[in-house]
Design an enzyme around this catalytic site. Structure first.
Site, PDB file in Angstrom:
ATOM      1  CB  SER A 108     -28.372  12.368 -26.631  1.00 21.79           C
ATOM      2  OG  SER A 108     -28.875  11.954 -27.883  1.00 21.79           O
ATOM      3  CE1 TYR A 131     -35.747  11.523 -30.221  1.00 17.53           C
ATOM      4  CE2 TYR A 131     -33.436  10.943 -30.543  1.00 17.53           C
ATOM      5  CZ  TYR A 131     -34.440  11.896 -30.462  1.00 17.53           C
ATOM      6  OH  TYR A 131     -34.127  13.212 -30.612  1.00 17.53           O
ATOM      7  CB  THR A 157     -37.443  12.574 -27.071  1.00 15.17           C
ATOM      8  OG1 THR A 157     -36.385  12.879 -26.155  1.00 15.17           O
ATOM      9  CG2 THR A 157     -37.662  13.751 -27.996  1.00 15.17           C
ATOM     10  CE  LYS A 229     -35.349  17.188 -24.562  1.00 18.15           C
ATOM     11  NZ  LYS A 229     -35.314  17.102 -26.014  1.00 18.15           N
ATOM     12  CG  HIS A 253     -36.096  18.102 -30.519  1.00 19.33           C
ATOM     13  ND1 HIS A 253     -36.582  16.863 -30.253  1.00 19.33           N
ATOM     14  CD2 HIS A 253     -34.810  17.902 -30.891  1.00 19.33           C
ATOM     15  CE1 HIS A 253     -35.647  15.945 -30.462  1.00 19.33           C
ATOM     16  NE2 HIS A 253     -34.551  16.562 -30.848  1.00 19.33           N
TER      17      HIS A 253
HETATM   18  C1  FNR Z   1     -30.837  18.229 -29.561  1.00 13.03           C
HETATM   19  N1  FNR Z   1     -31.956  17.830 -28.835  1.00 13.03           N
HETATM   20  C2  FNR Z   1     -32.181  16.483 -28.618  1.00 13.03           C
HETATM   21  N2  FNR Z   1     -33.221  16.088 -27.855  1.00 13.03           N
HETATM   22  C3  FNR Z   1     -33.437  14.777 -27.609  1.00 13.03           C
HETATM   23  O1  FNR Z   1     -34.380  14.458 -26.900  1.00 13.03           O
HETATM   24  N3  FNR Z   1     -32.582  13.839 -28.116  1.00 13.03           N
HETATM   25  C4  FNR Z   1     -31.508  14.156 -28.892  1.00 13.03           C
HETATM   26  O2  FNR Z   1     -30.754  13.289 -29.311  1.00 13.03           O
HETATM   27  C5  FNR Z   1     -31.311  15.523 -29.177  1.00 13.03           C
HETATM   28  N4  FNR Z   1     -30.263  15.912 -29.967  1.00 13.03           N
HETATM   29  C6  FNR Z   1     -29.996  17.249 -30.144  1.00 13.03           C
HETATM   30  C7  FNR Z   1     -28.861  17.626 -30.854  1.00 13.03           C
HETATM   31  C8  FNR Z   1     -28.536  18.967 -30.958  1.00 13.03           C
HETATM   32  C9  FNR Z   1     -27.312  19.357 -31.715  1.00 13.03           C
HETATM   33  C10 FNR Z   1     -29.347  19.948 -30.362  1.00 13.03           C
HETATM   34  C11 FNR Z   1     -29.016  21.404 -30.420  1.00 13.03           C
HETATM   35  C12 FNR Z   1     -30.497  19.576 -29.671  1.00 13.03           C
HETATM   36  C13 FNR Z   1     -32.831  18.826 -28.194  1.00 13.03           C
HETATM   37  C14 FNR Z   1     -32.314  19.201 -26.806  1.00 13.03           C
HETATM   38  O3  FNR Z   1     -32.497  18.154 -25.893  1.00 13.03           O
HETATM   39  C15 FNR Z   1     -33.054  20.425 -26.243  1.00 13.03           C
HETATM   40  O4  FNR Z   1     -34.443  20.205 -26.323  1.00 13.03           O
HETATM   41  C16 FNR Z   1     -32.702  21.726 -26.943  1.00 13.03           C
HETATM   42  O5  FNR Z   1     -31.352  21.742 -27.327  1.00 13.03           O
HETATM   43  C17 FNR Z   1     -32.971  22.910 -26.033  1.00 13.03           C
HETATM   44  O6  FNR Z   1     -32.751  24.103 -26.702  1.00 13.03           O
HETATM   45  P1  FNR Z   1     -31.397  24.962 -26.593  1.00 13.03           P
HETATM   46  O7  FNR Z   1     -30.971  24.966 -25.148  1.00 13.03           O
HETATM   47  O8  FNR Z   1     -30.405  24.304 -27.482  1.00 13.03           O
HETATM   48  O9  FNR Z   1     -31.833  26.304 -27.103  1.00 13.03           O
END
Ligand code: FNR
Length: 361
Positions: A108, A131, A157, A229, A253
């Protein structure tokens, strides 16, 4: 001694027990009513499997490829922020676990460990999630660092022009540590009057003017393949292919951005059909079982990303916990493939899944 968790739900319970409420809520929460967060999981439950019998399943091969890279299974670590909330070693522990399981990890942009430290901690396949900030130079610098340190693709993203309203974080007054990759690059004052630091930070940094033409800018600063994404419609999937994206992640997300966005598994086929094989389509959101992985593959996904379960494992048992979570999902997928009569990934077809739409027809 406590029993080993036997499924992801039990890892979630363990994480809830050990983490301060503020951090567990940050990991587990979603936007507003959390409808999309729940739907991501519920929609998987409405899909049934159509097993085929009397197939030789004495050997199961879960291996697959993505952008030419071989992976032991189609299960990938999703980019999630601030792993140090779960464990002092943060993303380094996660990366080591992913490497031990031969699993691709997407690091991330909001990592709490430097990407250089993650890269030097183990030898594994890694992509970098980006980002785009109002100050483009910050994002450009990180892309160059990621490229230099051996990350093999940029996962941009595209569902976060602004941060979704995460009410748990607002109520908990979530504190945000210095994001280590931004040290020396960006200083933002997140002193809040009673809200979430993350929200304050995001509103000062994220560039809400980002649009399709900016993909050209990204392409001009890196030779790495670019995966988008956060796509949920056929229309945007077609555009993504047109502008030369190397892959698409169907994602909302994890229900943290637009509440009432559809469950990802419910729109996967629409996107897969629109793309018609031009680029790989991945999915994330709500994957908690090997059967969920199998369903996504049957509906056309090349692979799935897993977010929260990894964090549960990290909180529960550090690096070993992440390993257990990945191995658990891989083991469940392998068993599902055996019981469905599909000894290899290519054997999994649309006919192995039955959606609600199929039952009406
Ligand atoms: C995320 N997600 C996310 N996505 C991204 O592109 N950059 C990020 O920094 C983050 N940070 C983030 C933090 C936390 C705590 C969570 C739970 C999620 C989204 C992540 O990449 C993904 O899309 C989802 O977590 C998928 O869903 P599930 O597997 O958590 O149900």
């Amino acid at each position: 001694m406590e029993d080993e968790p036997v499924n992801i739900r039990e890892f979630e319970e363990r994480a809830k027990q050990v983490l301060p409420k503020m951090f567990f809520d940050y990991y587990n929460g979603g936007a507003e009513d959390e409808h999309t967060l729940r739907e991501n999981m519920e929609a998987f439950k409405r899909i049934m499997l159509r097993p085929r019998i009397l197939v030789d399943v004495s050997k199961i091969d879960m291996s697959t490829t993505l952008l030419g890279y071989k992976m032991q299974s189609p299960i990938i670590v999703a980019p999630t922020g601030i792993h140090k909330y779960a464990h002092p070693e943060g993303e380094v522990a996660t990366a080591r676990a992913a490497a031990a399981c031969n699993t691709l990890m997407v690091l991330s942009f909001s990592s709490s460990r430097k990407l250089e430290d993650v890269a030097s901690s183990c030898n594994s396949l890694r992509f970098y999630q980006l980002y785009v900030y109002k100050n483009r130079e910050v994002s450009a610098t990180l892309v160059r660092r990621a490229e230099k340190y051996g990350f093999k693709a940029i996962v941009l993203t595209v569902d976060t022009p602004r941060l979704g309203r995460r009410e748990k974080d607002i109520k908990n007054k979530l504190i945000l540590p210095q994001l280590s990759n931004l040290e020396g690059l960006l200083n933002v004052d997140v002193e809040q009057k009673g809200g979430s630091d993350l929200e304050a930070f995001a509103s000062q940094t994220l560039d809400p003017s980002l649009c399709w033409k900016d993909i050209e800018w990204l392409r001009s600063i890196t030779s790495l393949p670019i995966i988008l994404k956060g796509i949920l419609t056929a229309e945007d999937a077609v555009k993504a292919v047109e502008i030369g994206a190397s892959g698409i992640v169907v994602s909302n997300h994890g229900g943290r951005q637009l509440d009432y966005a559809p469950a990802t598994i419910s729109v996967l086929e629409e996107v897969v059909k629109a793309v018609s094989g031009a680029v790989p389509v991945l999915l994330d959101g709500g994957v908690r079982r090997g059967t969920d992985v199998f369903k996504a593959l049957a509906l056309g996904a090349k692979a799935v990303l897993v977010g929260r379960p990894i964090l549960y494992g990290l909180a529960a048992k550090g690096e070993n916990g992440v390993k257990s979570v990945i191995k658990m999902l891989q083991g469940e997928l392998e068993l599902t493939m055996a019981l469905c009569g599909t000894p290899s990934i290519n054997d999994i077809t649309r006919k192995h899944a039955q959606t609600e739409g199929d039952r009406i027809r």
